[in-house]
Design an enzyme around this catalytic site. Structure first.
Site, mmCIF file in Angstrom:
data_model
loop_
_atom_site.group_PDB
_atom_site.id
_atom_site.type_symbol
_atom_site.label_atom_id
_atom_site.label_comp_id
_atom_site.label_asym_id
_atom_site.label_seq_id
_atom_site.Cartn_x
_atom_site.Cartn_y
_atom_site.Cartn_z
ATOM 1 N N ALA A 1 51.648 40.263 37.442
ATOM 2 C CA ALA A 1 51.880 40.365 35.872
ATOM 3 C C ALA A 1 50.556 40.722 35.265
ATOM 4 O O ALA A 1 49.573 40.080 35.503
ATOM 5 C CB ALA A 1 52.613 39.003 35.335
ATOM 6 N N GLY B 1 53.467 38.698 40.592
ATOM 7 C CA GLY B 1 54.943 39.498 40.189
ATOM 8 C C GLY B 1 54.770 40.696 41.063
ATOM 9 O O GLY B 1 56.157 41.025 41.412
ATOM 10 N N GLU C 1 56.482 39.269 44.158
ATOM 11 C CA GLU C 1 57.652 39.079 43.615
ATOM 12 C C GLU C 1 58.833 40.213 43.613
ATOM 13 O O GLU C 1 60.136 40.359 43.661
ATOM 14 C CB GLU C 1 57.741 38.238 42.516
ATOM 15 C CG GLU C 1 57.132 36.876 42.381
ATOM 16 C CD GLU C 1 56.832 36.155 41.205
ATOM 17 O OE1 GLU C 1 56.233 36.790 40.208
ATOM 18 O OE2 GLU C 1 57.406 34.972 41.065
ATOM 19 N N GLU D 1 49.206 32.725 41.515
ATOM 20 C CA GLU D 1 49.390 32.036 40.096
ATOM 21 C C GLU D 1 49.042 30.905 39.954
ATOM 22 O O GLU D 1 48.331 30.328 38.864
ATOM 23 C CB GLU D 1 51.180 32.064 39.709
ATOM 24 C CG GLU D 1 51.619 33.356 39.452
ATOM 25 C CD GLU D 1 52.119 34.042 40.622
ATOM 26 O OE1 GLU D 1 51.637 33.843 41.741
ATOM 27 O OE2 GLU D 1 52.917 34.910 40.407
HETATM 28 N N1 DAK Z 1 46.609 41.820 35.294
HETATM 29 C C1 DAK Z 1 45.867 42.773 34.477
HETATM 30 N N2 DAK Z 1 44.723 43.249 34.869
HETATM 31 C C2 DAK Z 1 44.587 43.401 36.216
HETATM 32 C C3 DAK Z 1 45.374 42.769 36.994
HETATM 33 C C4 DAK Z 1 46.384 41.828 36.572
HETATM 34 N N3 DAK Z 1 47.364 41.184 36.993
HETATM 35 N N4 DAK Z 1 44.683 42.805 38.121
HETATM 36 C C5 DAK Z 1 43.788 43.771 38.105
HETATM 37 N N5 DAK Z 1 43.648 44.196 36.756
HETATM 38 C C6 DAK Z 1 42.716 45.091 36.384
HETATM 39 C C7 DAK Z 1 41.295 44.556 36.376
HETATM 40 O O1 DAK Z 1 40.947 43.514 35.052
HETATM 41 C C8 DAK Z 1 40.497 45.746 36.409
HETATM 42 O O2 DAK Z 1 40.660 46.246 35.198
HETATM 43 P P1 DAK Z 1 39.259 46.792 34.426
HETATM 44 O O3 DAK Z 1 38.124 45.499 34.465
HETATM 45 O O4 DAK Z 1 38.807 47.795 35.165
HETATM 46 O O5 DAK Z 1 39.494 46.931 32.843
HETATM 47 C C9 DAK Z 1 41.341 46.706 37.208
HETATM 48 O O6 DAK Z 1 42.464 46.289 37.328
HETATM 49 C C10 DAK Z 1 40.533 46.660 38.424
HETATM 50 O O7 DAK Z 1 40.668 45.481 38.999
HETATM 51 P P2 DAK Z 1 39.505 45.040 39.799
HETATM 52 O O8 DAK Z 1 37.873 45.175 39.220
HETATM 53 O O9 DAK Z 1 39.627 43.347 39.581
HETATM 54 O O10 DAK Z 1 39.556 45.531 41.355
HETATM 55 P P3 DAK Z 1 38.886 44.535 42.536
HETATM 56 O O11 DAK Z 1 39.161 45.781 43.664
HETATM 57 O O12 DAK Z 1 37.631 43.913 42.371
HETATM 58 O O13 DAK Z 1 40.133 43.213 42.730
HETATM 59 C C11 DAK Z 1 42.136 42.391 42.996
HETATM 60 C C12 DAK Z 1 41.352 43.570 43.140
HETATM 61 C C13 DAK Z 1 43.565 42.563 42.926
HETATM 62 C C14 DAK Z 1 41.836 41.449 44.020
HETATM 63 C C15 DAK Z 1 41.883 41.573 41.387
HETATM 64 O O14 DAK Z 1 41.944 42.642 40.645
HETATM 65 C C16 DAK Z 1 42.645 40.377 41.317
HETATM 66 O O15 DAK Z 1 42.555 39.236 41.721
HETATM 67 N N6 DAK Z 1 43.734 40.765 40.489
HETATM 68 C C17 DAK Z 1 44.478 39.573 39.782
HETATM 69 C C18 DAK Z 1 45.624 39.154 40.831
HETATM 70 C C19 DAK Z 1 46.527 38.137 40.443
HETATM 71 O O16 DAK Z 1 46.105 36.882 40.228
HETATM 72 N N7 DAK Z 1 47.578 38.452 40.117
HETATM 73 C C20 DAK Z 1 48.583 37.422 39.915
HETATM 74 C C21 DAK Z 1 48.995 37.512 38.454
HETATM 75 S S1 DAK Z 1 50.140 36.194 37.817
HETATM 76 C C22 DAK Z 1 55.563 34.698 33.937
HETATM 77 C C23 DAK Z 1 56.285 35.931 34.524
HETATM 78 C C24 DAK Z 1 55.578 36.318 35.571
HETATM 79 C C25 DAK Z 1 54.262 35.888 35.995
HETATM 80 C C26 DAK Z 1 53.816 34.789 35.225
HETATM 81 C C27 DAK Z 1 54.490 34.424 34.302
HETATM 82 N N8 DAK Z 1 56.154 34.263 32.579
HETATM 83 C C28 DAK Z 1 56.228 35.108 31.513
HETATM 84 C C29 DAK Z 1 55.771 32.982 32.403
HETATM 85 C C30 DAK Z 1 53.369 36.395 37.148
HETATM 86 C C31 DAK Z 1 52.274 36.143 37.201
HETATM 87 C C32 DAK Z 1 51.388 36.824 37.924
HETATM 88 O O17 DAK Z 1 51.819 38.030 38.442
#
Ligand code: DAK
Length: 259
Positions: free
Chosen positions: A65, A110, A113, A133
């Site tokens: 997400a 997400g 998921e 998360e």
């Molecule tokens: N959200 C927003 N932007 C993201 C993103 C994300 N999940 N993942 C990557 N990006 C963006 C980065 O910010 C970056 O943007 P710029 O800085 O270029 O503007 C671009 O994509 C490229 O990412 P990186 O520069 O970080 O690329 P790397 O190769 O260095 O790293 C990575 C790739 C996938 C390991 C890293 O980007 C990363 O760790 N991303 C976050 C992964 C993550 O934590 N995903 C889980 C998110 S939490 C809910 C409903 C659902 C959910 C939650 C609540 N309710 C409403 C309560 C679900 C939650 C989640 O999914």
């Protein structure tokens, strides 16, 4: 639609989540468009045999997400986003046709998921799967605590959710979390074979089997078995069952009509 490409070629529908710069992260616009794409698919469902879902590019399926959007949410807004996200994923899970997730890179939060709401997962060799998360102060909220636990068991789910452990495609295959692994070179070939296999099956039986398997995770065994018997009996009212059994006895290929 800006973030979702829906392509329907003959009887195969393909969705591409098209937000490559943010690694196809799901924000509310992406979710809305995904919902709209499912509307279109449902309208044409009798012509479609298989749906595939992938992320744009070769780096990421969906990296979760959108964190930049979530960080601003109040609890009530979060609840709205969460309920909507769960509903969209439920719609995918409950489609009457098989849905293949092409996990072409990161499937985090997400993203995993979403892949779990699909029926079959085909990963590319660079895939990384995880539910990180808790490291963000959150828990998986698009059904991840439920679907991952059902898919791989409590022990693996706990290590992936509590320790944020990410796994590669090989490990995901060993765990049965993905059904096959392909290189980008042989991805189309492997996908084509999966689609060909699914298209050989009787469509009504596929739908019934999906619903019965869904019940296995959502009801007690007595009710689940009752449902299974009801679906199986219903299959005896279809042309496809007569055709499938006759074809076997006549040593020929079945020609299913979905009736
Ligand atoms: N959200 C927003 N932007 C993201 C993103 C994300 N999940 N993942 C990557 N990006 C963006 C980065 O910010 C970056 O943007 P710029 O800085 O270029 O503007 C671009 O994509 C490229 O990412 P990186 O520069 O970080 O690329 P790397 O190769 O260095 O790293 C990575 C790739 C996938 C390991 C890293 O980007 C990363 O760790 N991303 C976050 C992964 C993550 O934590 N995903 C889980 C998110 S939490 C809910 C409903 C659902 C959910 C939650 C609540 N309710 C409403 C309560 C679900 C939650 C989640 O999914």
């Amino acid at each position: 639609m800006n973030f979702i490409n829906l392509d329907i070629q003959s009887d195969i529908a393909s969705i591409t989540i098209n937000r490559e710069k943010a690694l196809n992260a799901l924000n509310s616009d992406v979710l809305k468009e995904l919902d709209q794409a499912i509307d279109i698919i449902e309208d044409r469902i009798s012509d479609i045999r298989v749906l595939t879902i992938r992320g744009a590019g070769e780096k990421s399926f969906v990296a979760g997400a959108d964190i930049s959007e979530m960080v601003k949410l109040s609890p009530l807004e979060a609840r709205e986003f969460l309920t909507y996200g769960q509903r969209v994923l439920d719609r995918i899970e409950l489609l009457p046709i098989p849905v293949i997730a092409i996990v072409n890179g990161y499937a985090l939060g997400g993203g995993l998921e979403l892949a779990l709401a699909c029926d079959i997962r085909l990963a590319t060799e660079n895939a990384v799967l995880g539910l990180p998360e808790v490291s963000l102060g959150l828990i998986p909220s698009f059904g991840g605590t439920q679907r991952l636990t059902r898919a791989v068991g409590t022990s693996v789910a706990k290590s992936m959710i509590l320790m944020g452990k990410k796994i590669d495609a090989k490990r995901a295959y060993e765990l049965g979390l993905v059904d096959d692994v392909a290189s980008f070179e042989n991805l189309d070939e492997k996908l084509g074979k999966m689609i060909k296999t699914l298209k050989k099956m009787a469509p009504v039986a596929l739908h019934a089997a999906k619903d019965a398997i869904y019940a296995a995770s959502n009801t007690d065994i007595i009710s689940g078995q009752e449902l299974e018997v009801n679906y199986a009996s219903m299959c005896f009212s279809t042309d496809d069952l007569r055709e499938g059994m006759s074809a076997f006895l006549e040593k020929r290929k079945a020609e299913f009509t979905g009736k």
